[in-house]
Design an enzyme around this catalytic site. Structure first.
Site, PDB file in Angstrom:
ATOM      1  N   ARG A   1     -18.086  -9.063 -20.790  1.00  0.00           N
ATOM      2  CA  ARG A   1     -18.879  -7.833 -20.652  1.00  0.00           C
ATOM      3  C   ARG A   1     -18.436  -6.749 -21.617  1.00  0.00           C
ATOM      4  NH1 ARG A   1     -18.229 -10.551 -16.245  1.00  0.00           N
ATOM      5  NH2 ARG A   1     -16.252  -9.539 -15.794  1.00  0.00           N
TER       6      ARG A   1
ATOM      7  N   GLU B   1      -2.987 -14.574 -11.500  1.00  0.00           N
ATOM      8  CA  GLU B   1      -2.357 -14.697 -10.188  1.00  0.00           C
ATOM      9  C   GLU B   1      -1.681 -16.076 -10.083  1.00  0.00           C
ATOM     10  OE1 GLU B   1      -5.178 -13.850  -7.206  1.00  0.00           O
ATOM     11  OE2 GLU B   1      -3.715 -13.999  -5.582  1.00  0.00           O
TER      12      GLU B   1
END
Ligand code: AMP
Length: 182
Positions: free
Chosen positions: A65, A102
């Site tokens: 984006r 993560e």
């Protein structure tokens, strides 16, 4: 430069999608903002006012984006546009930098000739959102290795609780239009 009214309108145009792409993530979907008949151009026009006197050579957008915002802003500023892409997506010679997720790691890449061999190229780094800051820091590492001068790292949205904007702020100037939550 961004009035409270414009910020409210931008915020209202960003859709929040719970549990996308995985459980526990509240995804900030900017598609209702970029397909809006006037808000997208007002966002870009207002960002242009912030950067127009800085003689930028390139706006560097982070996949995916960051391409939408970055390419529009580059056009508005009369600067070139450079994509930073996820591993394996760029066809020519690249350099890459890794960042922690993560679970595991990922990396971003840039073409070695992306800055057209302009010495000390002046660049602006752009993405839609900063969370932990890992992607932006890896992108800055790439720009450093190409000896670019990064004027600022600019985000539409910063997720304040994750601290990414502060981390990136230790390296370069930062700017975010909207801070969440608030
Ligand atoms: P980070 O590296 O943790 O700062 O993550 C930033 C990158 O992940 C940006 O390219 C964002 O587009 C994307 N991202 C992370 N969290 C979200 C979210 N909640 N909504 C939309 N995009 C996100």
């Amino acid at each position: 430069m961004f009035s409270q009214k414009l910020k409210t309108q931008l915020r209202e145009a960003i859709r929040e999608v719970p549990d996308y792409p995985k459980s526990g993530i509240l995804f900030k979907d900017i598609t209702p903002l970029v397909n809006h008949p006037t808000l997208f151009s007002r966002l870009i026009d207002t960002l242009k006012l912030r950067y127009q006197h800085h003689s930028l050579d390139f706006v560097v957008g982070i996949e995916a984006r960051g391409f939408i915002l970055g390419a529009a802003l580059a056009y508005a500023l009369g600067a070139g546009f450079v994509p930073v892409r996820k591993k394996g997506k760029l066809p020519f010679r690249t350099i890459s930098a890794s960042y922690q997720l993560e679970y595991g790691a990922d990396s971003v890449e840039i073409h070695t000739d992306a800055l057209r061999e302009i010495k000390d190229a002046h660049v602006l780094l752009v993405d839609d959102l900063i969370a932990t800051g890992g992607t932006a820091l890896a992108s800055l590492e790439l720009l450093d290795r190409l000896q670019a001068k990064c004027l600022e790292a600019c985000f539409l949205i910063s997720l304040a609780e994750l601290g990414g904007l502060e981390k990136v702020g230790e390296k370069v100037n930062t700017f975010s239009v909207l801070e969440y939550p608030c």
